[in-house]
Write a protein that holds these residues in place. Structure first.
Motif, PDB file in Angstrom:
ATOM      1  N   LEU A   4      -6.841  -2.530  10.647  1.00 18.05           N
ATOM      2  CA  LEU A   4      -5.941  -2.140   9.974  1.00 18.05           C
ATOM      3  C   LEU A   4      -6.283  -1.056   8.459  1.00 18.05           C
ATOM      4  CD1 LEU A   4      -2.786  -3.601   8.679  1.00 18.05           C
ATOM      5  CD2 LEU A   4      -4.301  -5.002   7.755  1.00 18.05           C
ATOM      6  N   ARG A  40      -4.302  -2.565  -5.495  1.00 16.58           N
ATOM      7  CA  ARG A  40      -6.193  -3.582  -4.912  1.00 16.58           C
ATOM      8  C   ARG A  40      -6.737  -3.771  -5.481  1.00 16.58           C
ATOM      9  NH1 ARG A  40     -10.475  -1.315  -3.679  1.00 16.58           N
ATOM     10  NH2 ARG A  40     -11.170  -1.096  -1.602  1.00 16.58           N
ATOM     11  N   ASP A  75      -9.147   1.868   3.376  1.00 13.09           N
ATOM     12  CA  ASP A  75      -9.464   0.216   3.704  1.00 13.09           C
ATOM     13  C   ASP A  75      -9.106   0.495   5.081  1.00 13.09           C
ATOM     14  OD1 ASP A  75     -10.731  -1.197   1.466  1.00 13.09           O
ATOM     15  OD2 ASP A  75      -8.757  -1.055  -0.189  1.00 13.09           O
ATOM     16  N   CYS A  76     -10.208   0.716   5.686  1.00 14.04           N
ATOM     17  CA  CYS A  76     -10.081  -0.230   6.913  1.00 14.04           C
ATOM     18  C   CYS A  76     -11.109  -1.131   7.637  1.00 14.04           C
ATOM     19  CB  CYS A  76     -11.486   1.035   7.850  1.00 14.04           C
ATOM     20  SG  CYS A  76     -10.531   2.939   7.242  1.00 14.04           S
ATOM     21  N   ASP A  77     -10.627  -2.570   8.061  1.00 11.64           N
ATOM     22  CA  ASP A  77     -10.384  -3.261   8.171  1.00 11.64           C
ATOM     23  C   ASP A  77     -10.024  -3.907  10.116  1.00 11.64           C
ATOM     24  OD1 ASP A  77      -9.147  -3.967   5.060  1.00 11.64           O
ATOM     25  OD2 ASP A  77     -11.062  -5.618   5.490  1.00 11.64           O
ATOM     26  N   THR A  82      -5.217   0.859   4.906  1.00 10.64           N
ATOM     27  CA  THR A  82      -4.100   0.775   3.877  1.00 10.64           C
ATOM     28  C   THR A  82      -4.788   1.815   2.347  1.00 10.64           C
ATOM     29  OG1 THR A  82      -5.976  -0.719   2.443  1.00 10.64           O
ATOM     30  CG2 THR A  82      -3.320  -1.673   4.129  1.00 10.64           C
ATOM     31  N   ASN A 126      -1.978  -7.579  -2.324  1.00  8.11           N
ATOM     32  CA  ASN A 126      -1.231  -7.624  -2.843  1.00  8.11           C
ATOM     33  C   ASN A 126      -0.722  -6.271  -3.807  1.00  8.11           C
ATOM     34  OD1 ASN A 126      -1.671 -10.103  -3.840  1.00  8.11           O
ATOM     35  ND2 ASN A 126      -3.379 -10.319  -4.077  1.00  8.11           N
ATOM     36  N   ARG A 127      -0.283  -6.472  -4.838  1.00  6.29           N
ATOM     37  CA  ARG A 127       0.425  -5.641  -5.406  1.00  6.29           C
ATOM     38  C   ARG A 127      -0.007  -4.304  -5.843  1.00  6.29           C
ATOM     39  NH1 ARG A 127       4.130  -8.922  -4.512  1.00  6.29           N
ATOM     40  NH2 ARG A 127       6.209  -8.702  -4.490  1.00  6.29           N
ATOM     41  N   ALA A 180       1.112  -1.551  -0.366  1.00  8.60           N
ATOM     42  CA  ALA A 180       0.323  -0.107   0.060  1.00  8.60           C
ATOM     43  C   ALA A 180       0.951   1.206   0.158  1.00  8.60           C
ATOM     44  CB  ALA A 180      -0.604  -0.083   1.344  1.00  8.60           C
ATOM     45  N   GLU A 181       0.640   2.597  -0.572  1.00  4.21           N
ATOM     46  CA  GLU A 181       1.409   3.764  -0.838  1.00  4.21           C
ATOM     47  C   GLU A 181       1.521   4.108   0.513  1.00  4.21           C
ATOM     48  OE1 GLU A 181      -0.812   2.352  -3.082  1.00  4.21           O
ATOM     49  OE2 GLU A 181       0.586   2.244  -4.809  1.00  4.21           O
ATOM     50  N   SER A 210      -4.780   3.129  -0.539  1.00  5.23           N
ATOM     51  CA  SER A 210      -3.902   2.922  -2.464  1.00  5.23           C
ATOM     52  C   SER A 210      -4.612   4.452  -3.653  1.00  5.23           C
ATOM     53  CB  SER A 210      -5.204   1.502  -2.773  1.00  5.23           C
ATOM     54  OG  SER A 210      -4.742   0.660  -1.739  1.00  5.23           O
ATOM     55  N   GLU A 220     -14.243   2.214   2.455  1.00  2.00           N
ATOM     56  CA  GLU A 220     -14.117   1.070   2.621  1.00  2.00           C
ATOM     57  C   GLU A 220     -13.858   0.447   3.901  1.00  2.00           C
ATOM     58  OE1 GLU A 220     -14.489  -1.744  -0.382  1.00  2.00           O
ATOM     59  OE2 GLU A 220     -14.914  -0.197  -1.891  1.00  2.00           O
ATOM     60  N   TYR A 221     -14.944   0.255   4.936  1.00  2.00           N
ATOM     61  CA  TYR A 221     -14.638  -0.194   6.099  1.00  2.00           C
ATOM     62  C   TYR A 221     -14.946  -2.054   5.900  1.00  2.00           C
ATOM     63  CZ  TYR A 221     -16.579  -0.941  11.057  1.00  2.00           C
ATOM     64  OH  TYR A 221     -16.455  -1.620  12.330  1.00  2.00           O
ATOM     65  N   SER A 222     -14.582  -2.663   7.326  1.00  2.00           N
ATOM     66  CA  SER A 222     -15.152  -4.386   7.833  1.00  2.00           C
ATOM     67  C   SER A 222     -14.698  -4.505   8.026  1.00  2.00           C
ATOM     68  CB  SER A 222     -14.995  -5.280   5.986  1.00  2.00           C
ATOM     69  OG  SER A 222     -15.749  -6.754   5.494  1.00  2.00           O
ATOM     70  N   THR A 268      -7.952   5.775  -2.281  1.00  2.00           N
ATOM     71  CA  THR A 268      -9.570   4.262  -1.243  1.00  2.00           C
ATOM     72  C   THR A 268      -8.726   4.285  -0.210  1.00  2.00           C
ATOM     73  OG1 THR A 268     -10.218   2.972  -3.416  1.00  2.00           O
ATOM     74  CG2 THR A 268      -9.919   2.526  -1.638  1.00  2.00           C
ATOM     75  N   ARG A 290     -13.519  -5.672  -3.511  1.00  2.00           N
ATOM     76  CA  ARG A 290     -13.678  -6.833  -2.627  1.00  2.00           C
ATOM     77  C   ARG A 290     -14.384  -7.749  -3.591  1.00  2.00           C
ATOM     78  NH1 ARG A 290     -12.759  -5.206   3.065  1.00  2.00           N
ATOM     79  NH2 ARG A 290     -12.030  -2.954   2.541  1.00  2.00           N
ATOM     80  N   LEU A 346      -7.808  -9.595   2.045  1.00  2.00           N
ATOM     81  CA  LEU A 346      -8.379  -8.214   1.730  1.00  2.00           C
ATOM     82  C   LEU A 346      -8.094  -7.074   0.721  1.00  2.00           C
ATOM     83  CD1 LEU A 346      -6.637  -6.966   5.599  1.00  2.00           C
ATOM     84  CD2 LEU A 346      -8.774  -8.340   5.014  1.00  2.00           C
ATOM     85  N   PRO A 347      -8.050  -6.126   0.696  1.00  2.00           N
ATOM     86  CA  PRO A 347      -8.580  -5.468  -0.912  1.00  2.00           C
ATOM     87  C   PRO A 347      -6.763  -5.831  -1.355  1.00  2.00           C
ATOM     88  CG  PRO A 347      -9.945  -4.196   0.207  1.00  2.00           C
ATOM     89  CD  PRO A 347      -9.352  -5.689   1.318  1.00  2.00           C
ATOM     90  N   ARG A 348      -5.699  -4.673  -0.131  1.00  2.00           N
ATOM     91  CA  ARG A 348      -4.723  -4.239  -0.622  1.00  2.00           C
ATOM     92  C   ARG A 348      -3.703  -5.508  -0.276  1.00  2.00           C
ATOM     93  NH1 ARG A 348      -1.960   0.368  -2.576  1.00  2.00           N
ATOM     94  NH2 ARG A 348      -0.699  -0.730  -3.294  1.00  2.00           N
TER      95      ARG A 348
END
Lengths: 238, 238, 238, 238, 238, 238
Positions: C39, D73, C115-117, C41, D70-71, C25-26, C43, C62-64, C113, D76, D66-68
């Protein structure tokens, strides 16, 4: 044996068409056929789906029941993640019926979507949707003409619909819900202003029916549709 | 600078509550707040979802927009196979607001589902849904009492809602769509008949807002809700 | 009566922000607020959704919850074929909060984007998502600046969030799950570095609350957010 | 030609198993195989699906990225409304592998769901899921034994997994992502503590492979799995 | 102990390939392996999915069971709104197997979709799909060559598949459903015309299996595939 | 002007009914009407859906097209996550038609599901599904009688279907695909052995049609159905 609401066998329920109930739609009406109330809106979009020949227009319909349109509350389609098969069937019928009235070349490369949302259902919602949907569609087309988008009305004819059925072996016009739920035979017609058929659907729900009975029902529908078309013309200012 | 429709900054749009618009629902009304029209029906079912303690009741809400409720036609949820996240958020709010008014033990083991279907939207659909939804719910409860199903009204209080916002740095009550779309801050309150808060949601859409500004907006809402509650009481015959 | 974990009424749980936990992730961090672990990230993609004005950027969230983030295992969204309505509500909140901090013109035509997991949830997952999400977003923006993609940080302010509530008629800051599940009132604030509000959501779950109580809760949140922002600044090396 | 990270052809990446990372799950671990990080939780429920013989237990697995992770994104599953076919394939594999280790009669009428959520993926996520999933499962079973729910551990054996492949015609153990994406052949084995096979999947991605090559790869896996099992035993305190 | 249908342990069921059973598909066949009947059609489309390098082609497969292909009727995927995970796994296998035979540069920028629909299933549907799918694919390629669309057949090799298993500790070839449902070990191979492996999947369903047993099963499959390829060649007129 | 395949205007295409093509279904047939091929299976389950009165049975139908049944490959329903509206409409028709033939009290508390899967479509798939579906259903009922599950055949009548249409103003029987796609009017009838109507659906696709034309089409269908019923009787051994 009289009908449940005292009507003659060949009598329609009172029909009321309230025009322009939605301030955003290009055309709209609320149609009331007895206790069946359908909100019809016609929405114009300046594009067409891929299957439409270039330069031509398209007319399509969507049909849905509000959850408490009926005696029992039903779940929304989205809660079941599937379009009700009954709605799928009906909106295909309404779309075909409305397209039969329109000259797609004259409409030009735009789509008109007619949404028929049943606020309250008491039998005959699909035929009310065709009848009211045509009025909403016509208002939208008038608007396009009056705004100079279209040079002339792209209508080939008008369409309206009504149902008939056989209850206790008695043919009758325009069944309400209670009649419909005990009907032996149910038949819907969509007809043009010239009295020709556009759609015809008959079902023997309690028993089969003879070709002769089918003819009687179509004739009943033809009579009813003439009356419906008079009310449509009034709503359309003609 | 006057408001778009000439209202005073602390004035509501005209509100109209048309009772019993649906002959099947145990309770129903059409609420019109300016050009925002929401059809509210309350449906009683004699069962409860699994998470509800035995012997207690449940109240839930569903919210949806008809496809042409707005300036542009939007696709139906079922065409996208997902409940609009905005609708999901709003129906959770409406459900919590209505539950705050009900004594679930007195309601007994039944569920009331309040459907709020926006026929036409011009800003403030979620607050209109709370206000109209409470009226529909109350009608349904009255019916249960009048039929002897319930010995007394299972209400702890009444609830109503209104929005306020900041447009061009000016706080104002009950934003219509055009004001709402250029608002810097948007805040909704749900309050009880005693003037206490049940729900409060504020968002800085164009800019952040101070705690002091937030207080001004809540006070504006409190004033508006008192007026809305007078109209609710009238509709409820009290 | 002391709090369940011995904290003072206006004390936060320990907060820890572990930077750069994801090598792809950036920007990323793991935020721990007590036993709540999220967590986050960020992107970067070099395109924007259709509704964004040309040349401007977009930030979305996005939240999950992982299935076993909670006391009971819950089914994955995909097993139910629908996004949890609660998640829909929360990710809309997080997205609005993060967008409030970003200058979309300076960001340019790209989407970030966040992502909040939730790996483990013990109350306050939405506010932890805002706070940690802002850190991940900032890391990603720093990377764009350090790589020369952006000439300067496109941030207007920073944002952080915290919750407060009323338990047994006692206002308290930063409820853990057990406090939250018996709370009478629950209120979340998102605030900027300048102490102004960006989002405010309050709910009377057990009872309604007065305007005065609401003010006390907002003041508690303001105090907490100042402390959270000090930790954020540390994580961001400033 | 040396490997991208300097490893010998028959060397594993460093493996780390962090136990009990989730305070709610009956068993959990975070397994790190190089840069591949998988969070494994085992959840016990006191019921079984309909196809399970009465009195017996069931073990199942779910796998997700998780969406990120990988290299790039990725969306989901819920955004696409379908379980990724790759995830479907992998979670079936992990479930079968774990069930091979468990005596379902001794487990009794309960279900253990092992969730394998890939936080970061760098090749070998399915084999890390089997290896880490077995550890999480074992912790959960230990808990059931230590709480007296079960009289003895219902394990028949242990299971672990590793991959091997052919890159530039050179067989090598435990491919990382970069090796994997240029591999000609990819083969995964799941083996028991006794060195017997439970699952074997080989694919010629760039070219077909001989039966002899297949044997070499299985032997490489057997060697790797023995080393993995030593680390598993350490994590399991034995 | 003889096999259920009297076959030798290393004997295939009778295989029949009926060519060109569909008048619209560019290539098609019905393959019958004992009572397993799979309808395979290959459809050519003049476009490729986004991930395919420009100028190259793509081959993909879909696999599905008719609802009454088996002893019990099963619901259609669409009724459950999800692709069966087993079908997802199998169609990925069939697609990989067929791609192994095709030179994508020679195929050019077109996609061939091979649909494998199981009309009746009695074990071995995935291997029958590979074998029949290759025949349908070859017919479609022949058609492209004979029509001058392609200058030469873009095939690198042929592929066929068969399964073997261990029942009552006895290795045997090409299990029918009854054998398969009591098998201890099940293993499928896809091989090229040169006898090299393209796919290999083995599962210990009832017990683990030794590396030596695995070798015996692969050898059995190799023998079976040679026989299958003779029948394929006959169907392909060679 | 002769018909495309040289038939007389009132001639059917050759019909072939191949019985018992599926060894698992309680009843099955493959019906071929010209190049239209539909596989029909009837599956018996010893339970009924909730809406069926206690002690009575139920008959339902499902209809689907294989992806390459037509000139162009179409996507599977599951790939679009929705049942094709056309399939929804047709399977409702087939289900109603088959139910019209069955005495649900004599059937007893069981459900028969008739699956109609179109292997190849060349016009008239819905009428072939009714005709073939009735044969499969009858075989299943015979099996229940011959096994002593039912004391007598629970059939009130037989049903069969055929279509007619107007092409170039010429009424003709049993349109093939090419005729159908240029038809002005399309009409389907389902009739009983006594020549009475069970279902009737007519659509003016290119133009409206007179009541007189409708009568001619129904008479054509009646003639065709008598011939179809002779073939049905032969297939049913009587």
């Amino acid at each position: 044996m009289p009908r449940i609401d005292g009507r003659a066998y060949d009598a329609l329920r009172p029909i009321e068409i309230i025009p322009n109930v939605n301030r955003f739609a290009e055309g709209s009406c609320l149609i009331r056929c007895g206790s069946t109330h359908v909100l019809c809106t016609a929405s114009v979009e300046e594009r067409t789906p891929p299957h439409v020949p270039e330069g031509e227009g398209w007319v399509t319909a969507e049909y849905s029941m509000l959850p408490r349109a009926n005696r029992e509350r039903s779940k929304r389609d989205i809660a079941k993640l599937k379009l009700s098969p009954r709605s799928a069937e009906i909106q295909r019928l309404v779309g075909r019926a409305l397209r039969a009235a329109v000259d797609m070349r004259k409409l030009g490369a735009r789509t008109i979507t007619v949404d028929c949302d049943v606020l309250q259902g008491d039998g005959g919602t699909r035929t009310a949707s065709v009848t009211g949907g045509f009025v909403a569609l016509s208002y939208a087309l008038h608007k396009l003409v009056s705004e100079g988008v279209l040079p002339e009305m792209p209508l080939k004819t008008c369409v309206a619909a009504v149902s008939a059925g056989i209850v206790d072996d008695q043919p009758m016009l325009d069944l309400c819900y209670e009649e419909d739920s005990s009907a032996q035979v149910d038949l819907n017609c969509v007809m043009t202003g010239e009295g020709e058929l556009v759609e015809l659907q008959g079902t023997g729900e309690g028993r089969a029916f003879t070709i002769e009975e089918q003819r009687v029902l179509v004739d009943l529908c033809a009579k009813g549709i003439r009356e419906v078309q008079a009310i449509q013309r009034q709503a359309l200012g003609g």
